[in-house]
Design a protein around this motif. Sequence first.
Motif, PDB file in Angstrom:
ATOM      1  N   SER A 355       0.989  -1.258   0.148  1.00  0.00           N
ATOM      2  CA  SER A 355       0.104   0.050   0.021  1.00  0.00           C
ATOM      3  C   SER A 355       0.732   1.230   0.000  1.00  0.00           C
ATOM      4  CB  SER A 355      -0.937   0.078   1.180  1.00  0.00           C
ATOM      5  OG  SER A 355      -1.872   1.159   1.387  1.00  0.00           O
ATOM      6  N   CYS A 358       0.529   2.822   3.631  1.00  0.00           N
ATOM      7  CA  CYS A 358       1.316   2.515   4.795  1.00  0.00           C
ATOM      8  C   CYS A 358       2.576   2.771   4.718  1.00  0.00           C
ATOM      9  CB  CYS A 358       1.411   0.915   4.742  1.00  0.00           C
ATOM     10  SG  CYS A 358      -0.251   0.082   5.065  1.00  0.00           S
ATOM     11  N   THR A 359       3.352   2.599   5.987  1.00  0.00           N
ATOM     12  CA  THR A 359       4.715   3.130   6.018  1.00  0.00           C
ATOM     13  C   THR A 359       5.729   2.564   5.106  1.00  0.00           C
ATOM     14  OG1 THR A 359       5.244   1.768   7.956  1.00  0.00           O
ATOM     15  CG2 THR A 359       4.263   3.611   8.560  1.00  0.00           C
ATOM     16  N   GLU A 362       6.536  -0.963   6.494  1.00  0.00           N
ATOM     17  CA  GLU A 362       5.491  -2.090   6.344  1.00  0.00           C
ATOM     18  C   GLU A 362       5.492  -2.329   4.944  1.00  0.00           C
ATOM     19  OE1 GLU A 362       2.322   0.020   9.769  1.00  0.00           O
ATOM     20  OE2 GLU A 362       2.243   0.406   7.764  1.00  0.00           O
ATOM     21  N   GLN A 654      -2.431  -5.590   1.459  1.00  0.00           N
ATOM     22  CA  GLN A 654      -2.484  -4.642   2.696  1.00  0.00           C
ATOM     23  C   GLN A 654      -2.913  -3.173   2.227  1.00  0.00           C
ATOM     24  OE1 GLN A 654       1.468  -3.370   4.040  1.00  0.00           O
ATOM     25  NE2 GLN A 654       1.069  -4.033   6.124  1.00  0.00           N
ATOM     26  N   GLY A 655      -3.660  -2.674   2.805  1.00  0.00           N
ATOM     27  CA  GLY A 655      -4.158  -1.260   2.752  1.00  0.00           C
ATOM     28  C   GLY A 655      -4.566  -0.911   1.296  1.00  0.00           C
ATOM     29  N   ASP A 682      -6.894  -4.142   6.145  1.00  0.00           N
ATOM     30  CA  ASP A 682      -7.311  -2.860   6.117  1.00  0.00           C
ATOM     31  C   ASP A 682      -8.155  -2.277   7.377  1.00  0.00           C
ATOM     32  OD1 ASP A 682      -8.213  -0.451   4.952  1.00  0.00           O
ATOM     33  OD2 ASP A 682      -7.764  -1.447   2.840  1.00  0.00           O
ATOM     34  N   GLY A 698      -6.639  -3.415  10.482  1.00  0.00           N
ATOM     35  CA  GLY A 698      -5.337  -2.700  10.235  1.00  0.00           C
ATOM     36  C   GLY A 698      -5.216  -1.520  11.430  1.00  0.00           C
ATOM     37  N   ASP A 730       0.268  -2.391  11.869  1.00  0.00           N
ATOM     38  CA  ASP A 730       0.183  -3.048  10.588  1.00  0.00           C
ATOM     39  C   ASP A 730       1.573  -3.897  10.469  1.00  0.00           C
ATOM     40  OD1 ASP A 730      -2.266  -2.241  10.076  1.00  0.00           O
ATOM     41  OD2 ASP A 730      -1.565  -0.536   9.012  1.00  0.00           O
ATOM     42  N   TRP A 731       2.753  -3.265  10.834  1.00  0.00           N
ATOM     43  CA  TRP A 731       3.849  -3.936  10.808  1.00  0.00           C
ATOM     44  C   TRP A 731       4.107  -5.148  11.509  1.00  0.00           C
ATOM     45  CZ3 TRP A 731       7.585  -5.210  14.365  1.00  0.00           C
ATOM     46  CH2 TRP A 731       7.394  -4.443  15.441  1.00  0.00           C
TER      47      TRP A 731
END
Length: 960
Positions: A355, A358-359, A362, A654-655, A682, A698, A730-731
């Motif tokens: 995503s 996300c970071t 992640e 993810q996301g 999510d 998430g 999330d990670w």
Amino acid sequence: MKDFIIPDRDFGTPASKSKTMVTLTIDGFDVTVPEGTSIMRAAAEIGISVPKLCATDSIDAFGSCRLCLVEIEGRNGTPASCTTPVAPGIKVQTQNGKLKQLRRGVMELYISDHPLDCLTCSANGDCELQDMAGAVGLRDVRYEAVDTHFKAKDNSGQVNPQYLPKDDSNPYFSYDPAKCIVCSRCVRACEEVQGTFALTIEGRGFDSRVSFGAKTDTALTSDCVSCGACVQACPTATLQEKSVIEIGTPERSVITTCAYCGVGCSFKAEMRGDELVRMVPYKHGKANRGHSCVKGRFAYGYASHKDRILNPMIRDSINDPWQEVSWAEAMEFAANRMRGIQAQHGRHSVGVITSSRCTNEEAYLVQKLTRAVFGNNNTDTCARVCHSPTGYGLGQTFGTSAGTQDFDSVEETDVVIVIGANPVSGHPVFASRLKKRLRKGAKLIVIDPRRTEMVESPHIKAAHHLALTPGTNVAVVTALAHVIVTEGLMDEEFIRNRCDWDEFLDYAEFVADPKHSPEAVHLLTGVPPEELRAAARLFAKGGNGAIYYGLGVTEHSQGSTTVIGIANLAMLTGNIGRPGVGVNPLRGQNNVQGSCDMGSFPHELPGYRHVKNDDVRAIFEKVWGAKIDNEPGLRIPNMLDAAVEGTFKGLYCQGEDILQSDPDTKHVAAGLAAMDCVIVHDLFLNETANYAHVFFPGSTFLEKDGTFTNAERRINRVRKVMAPKQGYADWEVTQLFANAMGAGWTYTHPSQIMEEIALTTPSFAGVSYEKLETMGSVQWPCNEKAPEGTPLMHIDGFVRGRGKFIRTEYVATDEKTGPRFPLLLTTGRILSQYNVGAQTRRTANVVWHAEDVLEIHPHDAEVRGVKEGDWVRLASRSGETALRAQITDRVSPGVVYTTFHHPTTQANVITTDFSDWATNCPEYKVTAVQVSPSNGPTTDWQDDYTAQANLSRRILPAAE
């Protein structure tokens, strides 16, 4: 939890940028400051606070409150320190008996017309009027005003004609004129910082009050864009966040980064306990410089929305209801499914989607999951679906896949090209900075099928608007280059010194061909030749030239070619390698740049290095302790095709909401439905989750640590301000799943993931959380050569060595209009909503955009019998949907436009599966359509979709 905050002191007036220094004496202390600095700011620099009400350092000095009076030895009177500049050798007194008396007198007059309800006022403890009354030692008020702005009735019981009612129309802040001191800070912030000019001072003398425009206008119905600049500037409770009124004054702050667009604004998340009270733009944030937009400032309520899923869920079939389970059960179920798929269909039968929301940490873990655990390179991201042509085009021409400048660079530009982007809607904080520069005299060229807000709005107007036909970007950009080359306007010295001369000669021969002239392409592009020629001359000879572009460039079948053409223009004119110039992609989501950097593509490992390179794979194999496949994996459309064919069976997403955001919705649905295990990770049961078998809840950006990388390559810290509501960041969820698959990962904090990124990725080699804590942010590349990062790229030479000119032959898209589908649909965004709307639709932002509408030109509407607000059927070769019509001349005849924020419309059921020739980036911006009156608000497809979605979202309670 460590709160990170630099002292956020208000120096009263903006800093001077002069290099000449001046020394003066204030209250006996010598101070040296830049020439042009105000006496107020100079005093603040040495810790002396001069009382003030109308002054704040985000806007220019005004000098209206008369509270900041000082005395200067040898000068008559008591000048205002905010508007009086320093001078060499002067001696200033900020405090003596005379000044005390004057200040108290001024404050008495303010207080005599102000309600003294401090104990119950929402600004109690956060009110500058209250603070200044204490600072000047006011203990009593001698005056009793007969007429006031805050008493509803006078002594005889008659309604006071001066009383103005409170305005609560805006969902996020209130306006209470009874508490206004007419300091004009809000008006000036709206003008100088935001550039909307929505506020004014109405009336004179006692009748003066802040107004939102016409007498009939409220805060909601006015031109106000709810950026919050006025609220932030207000020194009293006149303009106040409703969240502060309801919750109370915040008690602590944590600096974090906004999770909306690619500007990457820094915010102070101001908390009371574990409850978020407000988000205040952080003045030391280098991307936003203390400004914000309605999304980042106010639209964070989705984090606590009732729709948010907080428990893991599983189901055997997408036709079954969801069953809430424990994290351990969910992980075991998901791992068993994915292992079973690989055992039956091979290791290439599963993949992941990362995503851009996300970071970095992640996104890095998710691509590591598929490469080190699944054993394949089947990883993709929405960044490819929007900006992969940027990576390819700039990589080919300059040698690096990112923008060249920082946002501060716009302050030194003279001519700006904005192509395929509407910063006012998509990147509003940057748009405010750009508009400020335009008001100071810079010129603007807009290349866009629509007449966007950048073409003309209060106090700015584009010098040229090239309203091209959708799909003809390459022809227009090449025609601009044609004019520059044939009229000898190029920067030959720059080209000889910095670029390959032989390649330039080949390119010059190509663009000089008469078939690329503005006259020759007029019928194709719809742009008047004389307008195009004038724009080319302005850009070539107007001084520092900068190009900013967005998805209107990349989301085409020739997106990569257009990016190459933009790079050619910058090199032709020598507009690379210094402030005020450059090629600058405006990234749509908060971490589009970062997800690309982290290796979320099937052919590239982190740092844009191809998986086929043995030396690159060896780096990661050593660190990961796993063998990496040397063959590129599947992109999202390839995954969906393979799923329909029966060879791709498992997906960890993810996301991302690919069912709503990716093109050709019916094909996406078919691919998802054909899979045996779809894991959605999510915040909400999004549209993709309709076809999922596992749901991992998430965490929001407020609930985790990490980093985002914005459009200027700036790596900003994301800091946890509250505990994850569902238990894990999330990670951590990705690590739980990887370990359930047998990975054996042992990360305990995202900083350890960043250490691994720095160890394996050259452009991040010098990045660490310690450095980010010290510097606030850095721009990659950050390594031994650039230990403090790289604000400007390609200063002395291009990353690839010499700049590469590449021919940009126009090839028309296969998507053609015709008798059945005579109109061209292009899509985009609106200010108040974000991407698929999963977050912003769950906030009060729906007040401004409750549904997607179809913009259609009056001529096209008339011939179809369509009136304003009618339901219309929008159909293409791929599908159809129904939505309301908005008749406007912002679009040209033959062009219609809509947004894609609401799943009830599903605009992408219309878009085709055509894509960019180099990167597979979908061609969202050119779809042949027909518009006709509709019998109702939905089509049969929408009804079927809604029924399937409702069936899919049934949730059974957790087993006892």
